[in-house]
Design an enzyme around this catalytic site. Structure first.
Site, PDB file in Angstrom:
ATOM      1  NE  ARG A  99      18.214  -2.208   3.463  1.00  0.00           N
ATOM      2  CZ  ARG A  99      17.697  -4.067   3.535  1.00  0.00           C
ATOM      3  NH1 ARG A  99      19.506  -4.579   3.842  1.00  0.00           N
ATOM      4  NH2 ARG A  99      16.614  -4.167   3.406  1.00  0.00           N
ATOM      5  CB  THR A 100      14.775   2.950   5.695  1.00  0.00           C
ATOM      6  OG1 THR A 100      14.914   3.079   4.533  1.00  0.00           O
ATOM      7  CG2 THR A 100      14.130   4.445   6.064  1.00  0.00           C
ATOM      8  CE  LYS A 134      -5.325   0.100  20.445  1.00  0.00           C
ATOM      9  NZ  LYS A 134      -5.777   1.174  21.934  1.00  0.00           N
ATOM     10  NE  ARG A 191       9.931   2.217   4.377  1.00  0.00           N
ATOM     11  CZ  ARG A 191      11.334   1.222   4.146  1.00  0.00           C
ATOM     12  NH1 ARG A 191      11.546   0.089   4.500  1.00  0.00           N
ATOM     13  NH2 ARG A 191      12.153   2.329   3.885  1.00  0.00           N
ATOM     14  CG  HIS A 245      12.955   5.222   0.358  1.00  0.00           C
ATOM     15  ND1 HIS A 245      13.299   5.522   1.322  1.00  0.00           N
ATOM     16  CD2 HIS A 245      13.197   4.109   0.158  1.00  0.00           C
ATOM     17  CE1 HIS A 245      13.322   5.471   2.232  1.00  0.00           C
ATOM     18  NE2 HIS A 245      13.606   3.595   2.276  1.00  0.00           N
TER      19      HIS A 245
END
Ligand code: CP
Length: 307
Positions: A54-55, A84, A105, A133
């Protein structure tokens, strides 16, 4: 009002929340009438170190509907140079050369704040570990407002993994801004809401109560906000996961016990905590939340990039 970054729910005051909701209403009209090009020539980078449906996709859809462009790495932990050993801050320093706004995120609480320290473009926190959030809580509030026209005196039950749930943390901060709100924390003993949120509520004169009995709380509240027991945050606590999973389920019996005007929310994804048999109940608003996420995120992109 211009928004510089979206990092945590505490940054919003009531006036700004109202402006976001007004912009989101306008975005709803824009989205249903073919979109706009107000963000033409703007590029958004979406960098997700944790999974998302969703986000990420609603932010990307929001940018496209406003005429902007996207650069993206959907599994940044594996497919960006983080694999890396590159630091988050060096990644941000790099991405801001290619984009006008970064949606991030990350699996660590505080990652968005660390990104802001080096950022020259707006950073939007799309979830930082068990931290916050904020854009989810904005769309949650927008959905609640559509049902109740306001927030004063609402009784809200936050249910599930409250210890690790970033959505319930952000939502608690926003609810605390309104007079007479009462929050019921409904969780297993092993996954209770953390003390920092309880102390914040007390400082802001918000009444709260704890319970392990959803059937007792359900008839009392205007909003039930279910959350998933997050297996991925309990990998080193398998006993707690086993104790908590399946403990709270909204089924026909629970939803029928709710007030007529009450609503059922969930940030999604769900596992088994809302039975599919209640999906068509008029109180079930979780797919409405999904759609509202698009409008609220369109509003946030506009307010970060233009206002
Ligand atoms: N609610 C939410 O954050 O969903 P995603 O994990 O699918 O983005």
């Amino acid at each position: 009002m211009k928004i510089r970054h979206v990092i945590e729910a505490q940054q919003f005051n009531k006036e700004l929340l109202e402006e976001i909701f007004r912009e989101a209403e306008e975005m709803e009209r824009i989205a249903f009438s073919g979109g706009s090009d107000i963000l033409r020539h703007n590029i958004m980078a979406t960098v997700f170190y944790e999974p998302s449906t969703r986000t990420r996709l609603s932010f990307e859809s929001a940018m496209l509907r406003l005429g902007g462009e996207i650069v993206s790495t959907e599994n940044a932990k594996e497919f960006s140079s983080a694999a890396k050993g590159e630091s988050l801050q060096d990644t941000v320093r790099t991405l801001q050369s290619y984009s006008d706004i970064i949606v991030l995120r990350h699996y660590e609480s505080g990652a968005a704040k660390a990104a802001v320290e080096v950022a020259t473009v707006p950073i939007i926190n799309a979830g930082d570990g068990s931290g916050q959030h904020p854009t989810q809580s904005l769309l949650d509030m927008y959905t609640i407002k559509q049902s109740f026209c306001g927030f004063e005196k609402l009784k809200v039950a936050l249910v599930g993994d409250l210890e690790n749930g970033r959505t319930v943390r952000s939502l608690s901060y926003l609810l605390a801004k309104y007079e007479g709100v009462k929050i019921f924390f409904v969780s297993p003993e092993c996954l209770k809401m953390r003390d920092d949120i309880k102390e914040y509520l007390e400082r802001h004169n918000v009444t709260w109560e704890e319970s392990e009995d959803l059937s007792e709380i359900a008839p009392e509240v205007e909003v039930i906000y279910m959350t998933r027991i997050q297996r991925e945050r309990l990998l080193d606590r398998p006993d707690d996961y086993e104790k908590a999973k399946g403990k709270f389920v909204v089924d026909k019996k629970i939803i029928d016990s709710m007030k007529k005007e009450a609503i059922l929310l969930h940030p999604l994804p769900r596992v088994d905590e809302i039975s599919v048999e209640v999906d068509n109940n008029p109180r079930s608003m979780y797919f409405k939340q999904v759609q509202n996420g698009l409008f609220v995120r369109m509003a946030l992109l506009k307010m970060c990039l233009i206002n």
